[in-house]
Design a protein around this motif. Structure first.
Motif, PDB file in Angstrom:
ATOM      1  N   SER A  86      -2.643  -0.498   6.033  1.00  0.00           N
ATOM      2  CA  SER A  86      -3.418  -1.165   7.093  1.00  0.00           C
ATOM      3  C   SER A  86      -2.881  -0.878   8.492  1.00  0.00           C
ATOM      4  CB  SER A  86      -3.451  -2.682   6.846  1.00  0.00           C
ATOM      5  OG  SER A  86      -3.958  -2.984   5.578  1.00  0.00           O
ATOM      6  N   ALA A 133       1.496   7.893  -0.717  1.00  0.00           N
ATOM      7  CA  ALA A 133       0.891   6.947   0.219  1.00  0.00           C
ATOM      8  C   ALA A 133       1.238   7.309   1.654  1.00  0.00           C
ATOM      9  CB  ALA A 133       1.366   5.535  -0.096  1.00  0.00           C
ATOM     10  N   GLY A 193       0.783  -1.226   0.000  1.00  0.00           N
ATOM     11  CA  GLY A 193       0.000   0.000   0.000  1.00  0.00           C
ATOM     12  C   GLY A 193       0.813   1.272   0.000  1.00  0.00           C
ATOM     13  N   VAL A 194       2.074   1.214   0.451  1.00  0.00           N
ATOM     14  CA  VAL A 194       2.903   2.419   0.493  1.00  0.00           C
ATOM     15  C   VAL A 194       3.921   2.469  -0.640  1.00  0.00           C
ATOM     16  CG1 VAL A 194       2.633   2.858   2.959  1.00  0.00           C
ATOM     17  CG2 VAL A 194       4.429   1.309   2.188  1.00  0.00           C
ATOM     18  N   GLU A 205      -1.842   4.757   6.500  1.00  0.00           N
ATOM     19  CA  GLU A 205      -3.219   4.283   6.399  1.00  0.00           C
ATOM     20  C   GLU A 205      -3.411   3.374   5.195  1.00  0.00           C
ATOM     21  OE1 GLU A 205      -5.097   4.692   8.799  1.00  0.00           O
ATOM     22  OE2 GLU A 205      -4.102   6.304   9.884  1.00  0.00           O
ATOM     23  N   ASP A 206      -2.579   3.573   4.160  1.00  0.00           N
ATOM     24  CA  ASP A 206      -2.672   2.726   2.964  1.00  0.00           C
ATOM     25  C   ASP A 206      -2.032   1.360   3.179  1.00  0.00           C
ATOM     26  OD1 ASP A 206      -3.890   4.739   1.186  1.00  0.00           O
ATOM     27  OD2 ASP A 206      -1.988   5.792   1.466  1.00  0.00           O
TER      28      ASP A 206
END
Length: 381
Positions: free
Chosen positions: A40, A34, A28-29, A37-38
């Motif tokens: 989790s 990012a 997510g990062v 929060e991206d």
């Protein structure tokens, strides 16, 4: 003397690695813009709570596991190895402060809830310059009311409670207070931090209500600082080892002129240097963990050495890794740059390597630190 980790330590480390590799991800990062929060951040915390990790260093009397710094290093190292985004570190630092400086009533009221994962914490001690030692120039306490600014507070945005340092107007010394992070007098502003796997924030207080911890700064901060430095050193050592492993794997697979690049002497020398640095990182971090676990006389020196050495080595290893990977090493889809940024950020938090070596020299030569000299002479440090 047995310098090897026990079987229990090895099992604890392996179980933490298996869990984190399965349950956390950095995908997510790996895109521009990012944030944690991206990746989790909140969901990772729920999983960590289910594992019982918030209770690691809390005494059994207060619903914890009562483990040692060596035990903690097994888990904290694995979190540094995978850069798992979560509010674990901030909560750990706040927990140490309460466990050391809280009154019997404060411990009985708060530590069981922390152990159960019901409360997240953050330590707000640094001034805007990053200074954590000496007077708290930018935050003052008058009675139970705090006004001012603290900076570089890890995981403050997620915290339910803040452990905040402030200059006591009545005594002229620094004191530590517990604050409800959600009260109207507290404003938390996220900082544009280079390490996108960690949240860091400014804490702005305006007549915020605080509850003073029972032990004063002179008894709390030296003890707490050693453990903060240990936590960062353990992260550094494990992160450096992971980067070395990634680089070795790549050097075996990447072909140039019909041969793996790891077969070329220049790459071999770089990898050998990285291995030597990693081994020294692990030794210094584990020695500090042992010293703090045993309350050894050299524990403060060991913590300063570990933070100084692992900070420099982690930065050097992540930089060299990117060079070996070549241009692809700093693209967003690779994780190399995340480790590089974590290394650079950790190096500055709570005193860089130069600061730690200066403290070490003061301890070896028995000189009082600059803040103490300034206080003795009536001059602001």
């Amino acid at each position: 003397m047995n310098f090897a980790l026990s079987e229990d330590h090895l099992v604890l480390r392996q179980s933490a690695r298996t869990f984190l590799e399965k349950e956390t991800s950095l995908q997510g990062v790996l895109v521009p813009g990012a944030t944690v929060e991206d990746a989790s951040y909140d969901a990772n915390w729920e999983k960590i709570v289910a594992m019982g990790w918030p209770a690691l260093i809390i005494s059994e009397e207060h619903g914890g596991l009562g483990l040692s710094c060596i035990d903690l290093a097994m888990i904290l190292g694995e979190m540094g190895r995978c850069l798992a985004p979560s509010p674990f570190l901030g909560t750990l630092l706040g927990t140490w402060a309460i466990a050391r400086a809280g009154s019997a009533e404060q411990k009985g009221r708060l530590l069981p809830r922390i152990a159960a994962g019901e409360l997240k914490l953050a330590l707000a001690i640094a001034d805007s310059t990053g200074t954590t030692d000496g007077p708290s120039r930018e935050c003052a306490a008058r009675g139970d009311r705090l006004t001012g600014v603290k900076s570089l507070a890890i995981d403050a945005a997620a915290a339910d409670l803040l452990v905040c340092a402030a200059q006591d107007a009545a005594t002229g010394g620094r004191a530590f207070f517990l604050l409800d992070a959600r009260q109207p007098g507290v404003q938390i502003d996220l900082l544009p931090w280079r390490d996108v796997t960690r949240q860091v924030a400014d804490v702005r207080l305006q007549d915020a209500v605080g509850e003073r911890l029972a032990i004063d700064d002179a008894q709390l901060w030296p003890w707490l600082r050693d453990r903060v430095l240990l936590a960062l050193a353990v992260e550094n050592a494990a992160g450096a080892q992971r980067v070395m492993e990634m680089t070795v794997e790549y050097a075996k697979e990447r072909m140039a002129f019909g041969r793996p690049i790891g077969a070329y002497q220049a790459i071999k020398h770089s990898l050998a240097d990285m291995l030597g640095q990693v081994e020294c990182c692990n030794v210094s971090a584990l020695h500090a963990a042992w010293a703090l676990s045993e309350d050894a006389p050299e524990s403060s020196k060991a913590a300063a050495i570990a933070k100084a050495y692992t900070s420099d080595a982690y930065c050097a290893i992540t930089q060299r890794s990117i060079q070996i990977f070549g241009a692809i090493g700093f693209t967003w889809e690779m994780t190399n740059h995340l480790y590089f940024k974590r290394a650079r950020a950790n190096a500055e938090l709570f005193g860089n390597s130069r600061t730690q070596r200066g403290r070490l020299m003061d301890m070896v030569t028995k000189r009082p630190p600059p803040a103490a000299l300034a206080s003795r002479n009536g001059v602001a440090a």
